[in-house]
Design an enzyme around this catalytic site. Sequence first.
Site, PDB file in Angstrom:
ATOM      1  N   ASP A 252      -5.898  10.755 104.409  1.00 19.06           N
ATOM      2  CA  ASP A 252      -7.020  10.751 103.466  1.00 19.06           C
ATOM      3  C   ASP A 252      -7.180  12.073 102.726  1.00 19.06           C
ATOM      4  O   ASP A 252      -6.731  13.131 103.194  1.00 19.06           O
ATOM      5  CB  ASP A 252      -8.328  10.463 104.213  1.00 19.06           C
ATOM      6  CG  ASP A 252      -8.458   9.016 104.641  1.00 19.06           C
ATOM      7  OD1 ASP A 252      -7.468   8.269 104.547  1.00 19.06           O
ATOM      8  OD2 ASP A 252      -9.569   8.629 105.070  1.00 19.06           O
TER       9      ASP A 252
ATOM     10  N   HIS B 178      -9.367   6.014  97.411  1.00 27.21           N
ATOM     11  CA  HIS B 178     -10.355   6.659  98.289  1.00 27.21           C
ATOM     12  C   HIS B 178     -11.497   7.260  97.458  1.00 27.21           C
ATOM     13  O   HIS B 178     -12.105   8.241  97.868  1.00 27.21           O
ATOM     14  CB  HIS B 178      -9.655   7.740  99.126  1.00 27.21           C
ATOM     15  CG  HIS B 178     -10.442   8.196 100.323  1.00 27.21           C
ATOM     16  ND1 HIS B 178     -11.112   7.333 101.162  1.00 27.21           N
ATOM     17  CD2 HIS B 178     -10.644   9.457 100.834  1.00 27.21           C
ATOM     18  CE1 HIS B 178     -11.685   8.025 102.131  1.00 27.21           C
ATOM     19  NE2 HIS B 178     -11.430   9.315 101.955  1.00 27.21           N
TER      20      HIS B 178
ATOM     21  N   HIS C 258     -14.776  11.603  96.639  1.00 26.65           N
ATOM     22  CA  HIS C 258     -15.264  11.490  98.019  1.00 26.65           C
ATOM     23  C   HIS C 258     -16.785  11.329  98.110  1.00 26.65           C
ATOM     24  O   HIS C 258     -17.430  11.777  99.063  1.00 26.65           O
ATOM     25  CB  HIS C 258     -14.828  12.710  98.853  1.00 26.65           C
ATOM     26  CG  HIS C 258     -14.585  12.364 100.300  1.00 26.65           C
ATOM     27  ND1 HIS C 258     -15.560  12.456 101.254  1.00 26.65           N
ATOM     28  CD2 HIS C 258     -13.465  11.942 100.943  1.00 26.65           C
ATOM     29  CE1 HIS C 258     -15.061  12.118 102.433  1.00 26.65           C
ATOM     30  NE2 HIS C 258     -13.778  11.792 102.277  1.00 26.65           N
TER      31      HIS C 258
ATOM     32  N   TYR D 267     -15.973   8.771 104.410  1.00 23.82           N
ATOM     33  CA  TYR D 267     -16.760   8.835 105.649  1.00 23.82           C
ATOM     34  C   TYR D 267     -16.755   7.503 106.403  1.00 23.82           C
ATOM     35  O   TYR D 267     -17.459   7.355 107.396  1.00 23.82           O
ATOM     36  CB  TYR D 267     -18.210   9.241 105.360  1.00 23.82           C
ATOM     37  CG  TYR D 267     -18.353  10.405 104.433  1.00 23.82           C
ATOM     38  CD1 TYR D 267     -18.046  11.702 104.841  1.00 23.82           C
ATOM     39  CD2 TYR D 267     -18.769  10.225 103.106  1.00 23.82           C
ATOM     40  CE1 TYR D 267     -18.166  12.785 103.971  1.00 23.82           C
ATOM     41  CE2 TYR D 267     -18.887  11.296 102.231  1.00 23.82           C
ATOM     42  CZ  TYR D 267     -18.579  12.567 102.668  1.00 23.82           C
ATOM     43  OH  TYR D 267     -18.698  13.635 101.794  1.00 23.82           O
TER      44      TYR D 267
ATOM     45  N   HIS E 122      -5.721  13.451 107.948  1.00 24.73           N
ATOM     46  CA  HIS E 122      -6.052  14.065 106.663  1.00 24.73           C
ATOM     47  C   HIS E 122      -4.944  15.062 106.323  1.00 24.73           C
ATOM     48  O   HIS E 122      -4.794  16.075 107.025  1.00 24.73           O
ATOM     49  CB  HIS E 122      -7.412  14.776 106.727  1.00 24.73           C
ATOM     50  CG  HIS E 122      -8.558  13.842 106.959  1.00 24.73           C
ATOM     51  ND1 HIS E 122      -8.833  13.319 108.205  1.00 24.73           N
ATOM     52  CD2 HIS E 122      -9.491  13.334 106.106  1.00 24.73           C
ATOM     53  CE1 HIS E 122      -9.895  12.529 108.117  1.00 24.73           C
ATOM     54  NE2 HIS E 122     -10.310  12.523 106.850  1.00 24.73           N
TER      55      HIS E 122
END
Length: 500
Positions: free
Chosen positions: A313, A363, A367, A404, A454
């Site tokens: 991510d 994604h 964010h 999240y 990540h």
Amino acid sequence: MAVHLSTRIRRLLSAGIVLWLLPTSGCAFGGSAEGAPRLRTVEPTWIDGLKVQERSMHEDGLRISTVHPVVPGARPFSTEIHTTMAEEQTAFMTARDGKGAASLEQKAEFLVANDDVLGARITTRRDNGGSEASASATTRWYDAARGEVLPWTALFRDRDAIRATAAEVARVLHEEEGVEFDEQPEGLGQAAVSAAPSDAVEDAPSGPVEVAADDAWKLAAELEGSPLEDVGFGTSGGLVVSFPGLPGEDGGGERSVAIDADATRPLLSAFGERALAAAASEDKTVDLGDARTSGPITTLDCARVPCVALTFDDGPGEHTERLLDDLADYSAKATFYVLGSMVEEAPDVVARAAREGHEIANHTWKHDDLTAKSGKGVAADLARTAKAIEKATGAPPRTMRPPYGAYDDTSLKHTDYPVIMWDVDTRDWMNRDTRKIVKTATTETAPGSIVLFHDIHAPTVDAIPTVLRALHDRGFHFVTVTELFGGTGLEPGTVYQRRD
């Protein structure tokens, strides 16, 4: 009964039907005496749009190599070949004792190819060090009209025809080469001859015999390990059965027995007759359709082998290209849940990842928590990110992951993508500890897992080589999220945590 069958074969021979024994040779398909038929193969270039996928790894004396085709318009066939190889690789890895030198080499070559029938020979060579080296081969077939993948048994009209073929191979080895029955491969020899029914050839049905795919697969499972698994057609039109060199022969290699076309035809099913006709065809143009299908074609059945989807991510970041290098060492495919803003900054990195077979997924733009947005805001954010991904890679994303892991009814209703979560959380964003990341990823991963990493954190990328080696040693296959779920039908707005 064995005497009666042998008498029948002698009548066939006296009528001019010839059975050739092909001597052992170091070449791919065995050698042949001058004038003797050889196993027929097909040039891959005949197949419109064919792609060849190669996967390899080499580390600490361990070598793994697979080469398999992806045939446009014949995805079930491509999947069967790839998955059969993957099953062999998993068995090889999980059976290894120690970490010494070892190798596994697999490849597939076409035996038959036209718009009606495909046939491929899968060869496997294993070497666990010195005396444990071995080789084997099997064949897979495809009925394009029905879209059905078939095993080798589908070529034969029934079990009796298979027994008769085994008996004939045993007879040729014994009478023409002087190989005693008890020295022949298991499944041939005296047992095969004595089991062959007397009417196997004489009472063959006059018309074509249809064999159901389920019945053919059931029989193949019962006859697993048969020396007839490696069966194709010769250049003169008859069956060719190949198997590893006999015990005590120098140089290993292969031994092949070829049966004349006239003796072959009574043994074949209706599909086998079509395959024989395809083998004799001189048509060198094969078009099964969908040659220019866009996007990756998934060809691994993760219901049959242990698969894991490694996901990353928040990138791309400064460590992403090093990560791509590490993944390439294992021919591992991963899924990158990228931010649109970062794609805009580093489109070349994203393009490289896509070019190397990784999945690029959505994604969001930067964010944001989607639960704090309106439905229109969610849709606009995802659309903006998708546009950046498509500009960099040439293809739109197939799935999305909410930042999240936060979603609600509104965000789910306004996404056009399946929502992919995870079942293994390495917590790498919090602990930044390579050892902890490795431990979590290697101990909690199970077949069907989706693992969260990540790639913007150096300790995470540092952990990946060890994670790859540990899971590879356990027989796992590294696939994208889309490949993990295969043809199970991911639905937009539906949340998925793993493949069950």
